[in-house]
Design a protein around this motif. Structure first.
Motif, PDB file in Angstrom:
ATOM      1  N   MET A  24      -5.493  10.593   7.470  1.00  0.00           N
ATOM      2  CA  MET A  24      -5.540   9.882   8.759  1.00  0.00           C
ATOM      3  C   MET A  24      -6.678   8.869   8.775  1.00  0.00           C
ATOM      4  O   MET A  24      -6.518   7.748   9.265  1.00  0.00           O
ATOM      5  CB  MET A  24      -5.679  10.876   9.899  1.00  0.00           C
ATOM      6  N   ARG A  25      -7.826   9.250   8.227  1.00  0.00           N
ATOM      7  CA  ARG A  25      -8.968   8.327   8.183  1.00  0.00           C
ATOM      8  C   ARG A  25      -8.675   7.149   7.264  1.00  0.00           C
ATOM      9  O   ARG A  25      -9.037   6.006   7.582  1.00  0.00           O
ATOM     10  CB  ARG A  25     -10.221   9.065   7.735  1.00  0.00           C
ATOM     11  N   ALA A  26      -8.017   7.410   6.133  1.00  0.00           N
ATOM     12  CA  ALA A  26      -7.658   6.332   5.209  1.00  0.00           C
ATOM     13  C   ALA A  26      -6.702   5.355   5.876  1.00  0.00           C
ATOM     14  O   ALA A  26      -6.871   4.137   5.784  1.00  0.00           O
ATOM     15  CB  ALA A  26      -7.043   6.909   3.933  1.00  0.00           C
ATOM     16  N   GLU A  27      -5.706   5.896   6.577  1.00  0.00           N
ATOM     17  CA  GLU A  27      -4.748   5.042   7.271  1.00  0.00           C
ATOM     18  C   GLU A  27      -5.446   4.198   8.332  1.00  0.00           C
ATOM     19  O   GLU A  27      -5.183   2.998   8.466  1.00  0.00           O
ATOM     20  CB  GLU A  27      -3.657   5.901   7.903  1.00  0.00           C
ATOM     21  N   MET A  28      -6.369   4.809   9.074  1.00  0.00           N
ATOM     22  CA  MET A  28      -7.100   4.075  10.109  1.00  0.00           C
ATOM     23  C   MET A  28      -7.922   2.935   9.486  1.00  0.00           C
ATOM     24  O   MET A  28      -7.919   1.812   9.989  1.00  0.00           O
ATOM     25  CB  MET A  28      -8.008   5.032  10.876  1.00  0.00           C
ATOM     26  N   LEU A  29      -8.607   3.210   8.383  1.00  0.00           N
ATOM     27  CA  LEU A  29      -9.418   2.177   7.722  1.00  0.00           C
ATOM     28  C   LEU A  29      -8.535   1.045   7.215  1.00  0.00           C
ATOM     29  O   LEU A  29      -8.848  -0.138   7.415  1.00  0.00           O
ATOM     30  CB  LEU A  29     -10.219   2.787   6.570  1.00  0.00           C
ATOM     31  N   GLN A  74      -3.892  10.045  -2.039  1.00  0.00           N
ATOM     32  CA  GLN A  74      -3.995   9.241  -3.256  1.00  0.00           C
ATOM     33  C   GLN A  74      -3.389   7.903  -2.892  1.00  0.00           C
ATOM     34  O   GLN A  74      -2.240   7.825  -2.463  1.00  0.00           O
ATOM     35  CB  GLN A  74      -3.271   9.890  -4.438  1.00  0.00           C
ATOM     36  N   ILE A  75      -4.198   6.852  -3.033  1.00  0.00           N
ATOM     37  CA  ILE A  75      -3.840   5.545  -2.492  1.00  0.00           C
ATOM     38  C   ILE A  75      -3.677   4.534  -3.617  1.00  0.00           C
ATOM     39  O   ILE A  75      -4.535   4.429  -4.505  1.00  0.00           O
ATOM     40  CB  ILE A  75      -4.934   5.065  -1.515  1.00  0.00           C
ATOM     41  N   TYR A  76      -2.579   3.803  -3.546  1.00  0.00           N
ATOM     42  CA  TYR A  76      -2.333   2.668  -4.435  1.00  0.00           C
ATOM     43  C   TYR A  76      -2.307   1.406  -3.593  1.00  0.00           C
ATOM     44  O   TYR A  76      -1.663   1.364  -2.541  1.00  0.00           O
ATOM     45  CB  TYR A  76      -0.979   2.797  -5.141  1.00  0.00           C
ATOM     46  N   ILE A  77      -2.992   0.392  -4.067  1.00  0.00           N
ATOM     47  CA  ILE A  77      -2.908  -0.940  -3.474  1.00  0.00           C
ATOM     48  C   ILE A  77      -2.340  -1.825  -4.569  1.00  0.00           C
ATOM     49  O   ILE A  77      -2.990  -2.030  -5.597  1.00  0.00           O
ATOM     50  CB  ILE A  77      -4.273  -1.444  -2.974  1.00  0.00           C
ATOM     51  N   GLY A  78      -1.121  -2.293  -4.361  1.00  0.00           N
ATOM     52  CA  GLY A  78      -0.407  -2.961  -5.440  1.00  0.00           C
ATOM     53  C   GLY A  78      -0.222  -1.951  -6.565  1.00  0.00           C
ATOM     54  O   GLY A  78       0.201  -0.821  -6.332  1.00  0.00           O
ATOM     55  N   ARG A 135      -8.378  -3.022   8.404  1.00  0.00           N
ATOM     56  CA  ARG A 135      -8.527  -4.124   7.450  1.00  0.00           C
ATOM     57  C   ARG A 135      -7.275  -4.990   7.369  1.00  0.00           C
ATOM     58  O   ARG A 135      -7.145  -5.824   6.489  1.00  0.00           O
ATOM     59  CB  ARG A 135      -8.891  -3.598   6.046  1.00  0.00           C
ATOM     60  N   GLY A 136      -6.351  -4.777   8.292  1.00  0.00           N
ATOM     61  CA  GLY A 136      -5.200  -5.669   8.408  1.00  0.00           C
ATOM     62  C   GLY A 136      -3.912  -5.187   7.776  1.00  0.00           C
ATOM     63  O   GLY A 136      -2.911  -5.909   7.806  1.00  0.00           O
ATOM     64  N   VAL A 137      -3.903  -4.001   7.204  1.00  0.00           N
ATOM     65  CA  VAL A 137      -2.672  -3.482   6.620  1.00  0.00           C
ATOM     66  C   VAL A 137      -1.739  -3.063   7.751  1.00  0.00           C
ATOM     67  O   VAL A 137      -2.120  -2.279   8.614  1.00  0.00           O
ATOM     68  CB  VAL A 137      -2.962  -2.273   5.689  1.00  0.00           C
ATOM     69  N   GLN A 138      -0.543  -3.626   7.754  1.00  0.00           N
ATOM     70  CA  GLN A 138       0.393  -3.314   8.822  1.00  0.00           C
ATOM     71  C   GLN A 138       1.383  -2.232   8.427  1.00  0.00           C
ATOM     72  O   GLN A 138       1.891  -1.526   9.285  1.00  0.00           O
ATOM     73  CB  GLN A 138       1.135  -4.574   9.248  1.00  0.00           C
ATOM     74  N   GLU A 139       1.646  -2.117   7.133  1.00  0.00           N
ATOM     75  CA  GLU A 139       2.633  -1.144   6.689  1.00  0.00           C
ATOM     76  C   GLU A 139       2.110  -0.366   5.491  1.00  0.00           C
ATOM     77  O   GLU A 139       1.639  -0.958   4.519  1.00  0.00           O
ATOM     78  CB  GLU A 139       3.934  -1.854   6.309  1.00  0.00           C
ATOM     79  N   ILE A 140       2.184   0.947   5.581  1.00  0.00           N
ATOM     80  CA  ILE A 140       1.783   1.835   4.502  1.00  0.00           C
ATOM     81  C   ILE A 140       2.992   2.675   4.134  1.00  0.00           C
ATOM     82  O   ILE A 140       3.566   3.349   4.999  1.00  0.00           O
ATOM     83  CB  ILE A 140       0.618   2.756   4.926  1.00  0.00           C
ATOM     84  N   GLU A 141       3.386   2.608   2.872  1.00  0.00           N
ATOM     85  CA  GLU A 141       4.466   3.474   2.410  1.00  0.00           C
ATOM     86  C   GLU A 141       3.868   4.850   2.176  1.00  0.00           C
ATOM     87  O   GLU A 141       3.029   5.020   1.301  1.00  0.00           O
ATOM     88  CB  GLU A 141       5.084   2.939   1.123  1.00  0.00           C
ATOM     89  N   LYS A 142       4.271   5.815   2.975  1.00  0.00           N
ATOM     90  CA  LYS A 142       3.712   7.161   2.866  1.00  0.00           C
ATOM     91  C   LYS A 142       4.688   8.071   2.140  1.00  0.00           C
ATOM     92  O   LYS A 142       5.868   8.111   2.474  1.00  0.00           O
ATOM     93  CB  LYS A 142       3.432   7.743   4.245  1.00  0.00           C
ATOM     94  N   VAL A 143       4.161   8.771   1.152  1.00  0.00           N
ATOM     95  CA  VAL A 143       4.920   9.792   0.452  1.00  0.00           C
ATOM     96  C   VAL A 143       4.346  11.120   0.904  1.00  0.00           C
ATOM     97  O   VAL A 143       3.221  11.477   0.544  1.00  0.00           O
ATOM     98  CB  VAL A 143       4.811   9.637  -1.082  1.00  0.00           C
ATOM     99  N   VAL A 160       0.858  -1.185   0.000  1.00  0.00           N
ATOM    100  CA  VAL A 160       0.000   0.000   0.000  1.00  0.00           C
ATOM    101  C   VAL A 160       0.896   1.238   0.000  1.00  0.00           C
ATOM    102  O   VAL A 160       1.790   1.363   0.844  1.00  0.00           O
ATOM    103  CB  VAL A 160      -0.947   0.030   1.218  1.00  0.00           C
ATOM    104  N   LEU A 161       0.648   2.133  -0.954  1.00  0.00           N
ATOM    105  CA  LEU A 161       1.362   3.401  -1.036  1.00  0.00           C
ATOM    106  C   LEU A 161       0.332   4.514  -0.942  1.00  0.00           C
ATOM    107  O   LEU A 161      -0.721   4.442  -1.577  1.00  0.00           O
ATOM    108  CB  LEU A 161       2.126   3.509  -2.357  1.00  0.00           C
ATOM    109  N   MET A 162       0.637   5.520  -0.126  1.00  0.00           N
ATOM    110  CA  MET A 162      -0.303   6.625   0.034  1.00  0.00           C
ATOM    111  C   MET A 162       0.438   7.949  -0.036  1.00  0.00           C
ATOM    112  O   MET A 162       1.352   8.202   0.759  1.00  0.00           O
ATOM    113  CB  MET A 162      -1.047   6.524   1.369  1.00  0.00           C
ATOM    114  N   TYR A 163       0.058   8.769  -1.010  1.00  0.00           N
ATOM    115  CA  TYR A 163       0.525  10.149  -1.056  1.00  0.00           C
ATOM    116  C   TYR A 163      -0.308  10.915  -0.031  1.00  0.00           C
ATOM    117  O   TYR A 163      -1.540  10.825  -0.042  1.00  0.00           O
ATOM    118  CB  TYR A 163       0.311  10.749  -2.445  1.00  0.00           C
ATOM    119  N   SER A 164       0.370  11.674   0.829  1.00  0.00           N
ATOM    120  CA  SER A 164      -0.343  12.337   1.913  1.00  0.00           C
ATOM    121  C   SER A 164       0.398  13.585   2.375  1.00  0.00           C
ATOM    122  O   SER A 164       1.472  13.910   1.855  1.00  0.00           O
ATOM    123  CB  SER A 164      -0.508  11.378   3.093  1.00  0.00           C
ATOM    124  N   THR A 165      -0.201  14.259   3.348  1.00  0.00           N
ATOM    125  CA  THR A 165       0.466  15.339   4.066  1.00  0.00           C
ATOM    126  C   THR A 165       0.307  15.046   5.554  1.00  0.00           C
ATOM    127  O   THR A 165      -0.511  14.216   5.946  1.00  0.00           O
ATOM    128  CB  THR A 165      -0.155  16.720   3.745  1.00  0.00           C
TER     129      THR A 165
END
Length: 91
Positions: free
Chosen positions: A16-21, A56-60, A25-33, A4-9
């Motif tokens: 924050m809400r996207a990360e919480m959701l 902006q979120i990418y899954i795979g 759902r079991g995602v342990q690591e999010i690559e944040k840009v 999971v990759l997420m462009y964020s500030t």
């Protein structure tokens, strides 16, 4: 589990809400840009997604979109299969 990759500030409530959701759902690591910390990455995000807003979120390799699209995908039952690599969404 798909990457999971997420462009964020750092100050975005929808990020924050996207990360919480995702974590619910079991995602342990999010690559944040962080485009606020790395402004040159904003152009990369816009080029990849065609959008200027975060998150902006990418899954795979699948561009899910922002928080609203992520939440809608979850409500429709498509988030878990996408995270597991069993389905794709085209946007």
């Amino acid at each position: 589990m798909q990457k999971v990759l997420m462009y964020s500030t750092g100050y975005c409530p929808f990020c924050m809400r996207a990360e919480m959701l995702l974590k619910q759902r079991g995602v342990q690591e999010i690559e944040k840009v962080r485009i606020d910390a790395e402004p040159e990455r904003r152009a990369e995000m816009i080029e990849r997604t065609g959008r200027r807003t975060v998150p902006q979120i990418y899954i795979g390799d699948t561009h899910v979109g922002g928080f609203d699209e992520l939440a809608a995908l979850d409500r429709a039952g498509g988030l878990q299969p996408l995270l597991a690599g069993q389905a794709t969404q085209d946007q």
